[in-house]
Each structure stands twice: as structure tokens, then as C-alpha cells.
Design a protein around this motif. Sequence first.
Motif, PDB file in Angstrom:
ATOM      1  N   THR A  87       0.832  -1.201   0.000  1.00 10.56           N
ATOM      2  CA  THR A  87       0.000   0.000   0.000  1.00 10.56           C
ATOM      3  C   THR A  87       0.862   1.245   0.000  1.00 10.56           C
ATOM      4  OG1 THR A  87      -1.698  -1.190   1.225  1.00 10.56           O
ATOM      5  CG2 THR A  87      -1.871   1.203   1.184  1.00 10.56           C
ATOM      6  N   ILE A  88       1.921   1.228   0.787  1.00  6.38           N
ATOM      7  CA  ILE A  88       2.828   2.374   0.851  1.00  6.38           C
ATOM      8  C   ILE A  88       3.495   2.590  -0.502  1.00  6.38           C
ATOM      9  CG2 ILE A  88       4.970   3.236   1.877  1.00  6.38           C
ATOM     10  CD1 ILE A  88       4.003   1.899   4.513  1.00  6.38           C
ATOM     11  N   ASP A  89       3.990   1.513  -1.113  1.00  4.50           N
ATOM     12  CA  ASP A  89       4.612   1.631  -2.432  1.00  4.50           C
ATOM     13  C   ASP A  89       3.620   2.167  -3.465  1.00  4.50           C
ATOM     14  OD1 ASP A  89       7.010   0.705  -1.455  1.00  4.50           O
ATOM     15  OD2 ASP A  89       6.714  -1.352  -2.144  1.00  4.50           O
ATOM     16  N   ARG A  90       2.401   1.622  -3.446  1.00  7.93           N
ATOM     17  CA  ARG A  90       1.383   2.071  -4.398  1.00  7.93           C
ATOM     18  C   ARG A  90       1.060   3.550  -4.186  1.00  7.93           C
ATOM     19  NH1 ARG A  90      -3.700  -0.008  -2.699  1.00  7.93           N
ATOM     20  NH2 ARG A  90      -3.833   2.011  -1.675  1.00  7.93           N
ATOM     21  N   ASP A  91       0.840   3.940  -2.931  1.00  6.30           N
ATOM     22  CA  ASP A  91       0.533   5.341  -2.633  1.00  6.30           C
ATOM     23  C   ASP A  91       1.690   6.251  -3.023  1.00  6.30           C
ATOM     24  OD1 ASP A  91      -1.896   4.549  -1.688  1.00  6.30           O
ATOM     25  OD2 ASP A  91      -1.484   4.989   0.416  1.00  6.30           O
ATOM     26  N   TYR A  92       2.910   5.809  -2.783  1.00  8.63           N
ATOM     27  CA  TYR A  92       4.077   6.624  -3.143  1.00  8.63           C
ATOM     28  C   TYR A  92       4.119   6.850  -4.648  1.00  8.63           C
ATOM     29  CZ  TYR A  92       8.779   8.372  -3.666  1.00  8.63           C
ATOM     30  OH  TYR A  92       9.853   9.156  -3.994  1.00  8.63           O
ATOM     31  N   LEU A  93       3.927   5.786  -5.415  1.00 11.85           N
ATOM     32  CA  LEU A  93       4.032   5.886  -6.873  1.00 11.85           C
ATOM     33  C   LEU A  93       2.849   6.613  -7.513  1.00 11.85           C
ATOM     34  CD1 LEU A  93       5.458   2.352  -7.664  1.00 11.85           C
ATOM     35  CD2 LEU A  93       6.672   4.532  -7.760  1.00 11.85           C
ATOM     36  N   THR A  94       1.646   6.446  -6.960  1.00  9.56           N
ATOM     37  CA  THR A  94       0.464   7.026  -7.603  1.00  9.56           C
ATOM     38  C   THR A  94       0.087   8.408  -7.085  1.00  9.56           C
ATOM     39  OG1 THR A  94      -1.031   5.917  -6.060  1.00  9.56           O
ATOM     40  CG2 THR A  94      -0.523   4.774  -8.128  1.00  9.56           C
ATOM     41  N   ILE A  96       2.041  10.324  -3.886  1.00  9.68           N
ATOM     42  CA  ILE A  96       3.081  11.097  -3.192  1.00  9.68           C
ATOM     43  C   ILE A  96       4.158  11.583  -4.153  1.00  9.68           C
ATOM     44  CG2 ILE A  96       4.859  11.026  -1.395  1.00  9.68           C
ATOM     45  CD1 ILE A  96       2.985   8.984   0.061  1.00  9.68           C
ATOM     46  N   ARG A  97       4.724  10.713  -4.941  1.00  6.18           N
ATOM     47  CA  ARG A  97       5.795  11.094  -5.863  1.00  6.18           C
ATOM     48  C   ARG A  97       5.319  12.092  -6.928  1.00  6.18           C
ATOM     49  NH1 ARG A  97      10.832  12.498  -6.180  1.00  6.18           N
ATOM     50  NH2 ARG A  97      11.626  12.276  -8.266  1.00  6.18           N
ATOM     51  N   PRO A  98       4.183  11.824  -7.606  1.00  8.29           N
ATOM     52  CA  PRO A  98       3.735  12.805  -8.606  1.00  8.29           C
ATOM     53  C   PRO A  98       3.469  14.194  -8.020  1.00  8.29           C
ATOM     54  CG  PRO A  98       2.594  10.730  -8.924  1.00  8.29           C
ATOM     55  CD  PRO A  98       3.368  10.607  -7.643  1.00  8.29           C
ATOM     56  N   VAL A  99       2.868  14.265  -6.830  1.00 11.36           N
ATOM     57  CA  VAL A  99       2.616  15.559  -6.193  1.00 11.36           C
ATOM     58  C   VAL A  99       3.939  16.233  -5.853  1.00 11.36           C
ATOM     59  CG1 VAL A  99       1.704  16.643  -4.098  1.00 11.36           C
ATOM     60  CG2 VAL A  99       0.312  14.997  -5.353  1.00 11.36           C
ATOM     61  N   SER A 100       4.884  15.441  -5.379  1.00  8.93           N
ATOM     62  CA  SER A 100       6.202  15.979  -5.045  1.00  8.93           C
ATOM     63  C   SER A 100       6.875  16.567  -6.282  1.00  8.93           C
ATOM     64  CB  SER A 100       7.065  14.879  -4.430  1.00  8.93           C
ATOM     65  OG  SER A 100       8.322  15.359  -4.090  1.00  8.93           O
TER      66      SER A 100
END
Length: 136
Positions: A87-94, A96-100
Motif C-alpha cells: 500500500t505504501i509503495d502504491r501510494d508513493y508511486l500514484t 506522493i511522488r507525482p505531487v512531489s
Amino acid sequence: ARLLYDHIGKIKLGFPVKVPKHNSVLHKTEEAADEIGPVDILIVEGILAFHYKDIVDIADFRIYIECPKDIALKRIEKKNDWYGPETIDRDYLTFIRPVSVDFIIPSKKHSDVRLSTMMENTSYTIFTPKIIAWFK
């Protein structure tokens, strides 16, 4: 951003403000508020603080604290211990990372100083005494 801008302006003029408390579990603003100000030094922190031009313009000095991806992921794991690694990996990729990439990383160009945190347990509270000492 408007409320933050208004609060910073009032504090800079020497007036106290009532800052609403945000409940991150319920994702809502609580009725209770903290009173802040007047103060000699005001530190405003937030991942989108430099995204808003009004906030950038009213700030006297801007510090951007960078956090490497591996440290950010460890912090997310600690903060969200009810999630599994997938879940953390999915949230990061979908999310957190794009917003960053779109909003946070580009905003560092507005900083006067950039600091890097390389330690997992480092937070802005560790930097605060050093930052205040710079201005005294």
C-alpha cells in the motif's frame, strides 16, 4: 493559503492570531485553536509552503529541507503503520511522488537556503534551534 497568509501578516505586525487545529486522522479542522504571536521569529513549515506565491513573498527568509526518497518512505511507514508495504509503495508511486514532482520539488527554487536531512529520525524540530540562532 489565504488564511496562512493573513495570519503571517498579522503576526508580522505584532498581533496574535488563532490558528485552527487540523485533525490528520479525521482529515478535518477542529473547533479548538491555538493562539500564536506576537513573536520575534515565526517559523512556518509545510510541504507546500513555497508553492503559494503570496506566502513566498511575505516570508523574510525561506529554508527548504530536502528529504531523500528512502528516508521519506521510512517515515511514511512509521506514520502509517496500519498499511502494508504494498500500500505504501502504491501510494508513493500514484500520489506522493507525482505531487512531489509537480508541486514540492519545484518550489525549492524560492528558498534562500537548502538543507538536507539524511537521517531517518531528523525532523524540523532538530533544525529549529539552529535556525533561530542564525537570526539572533
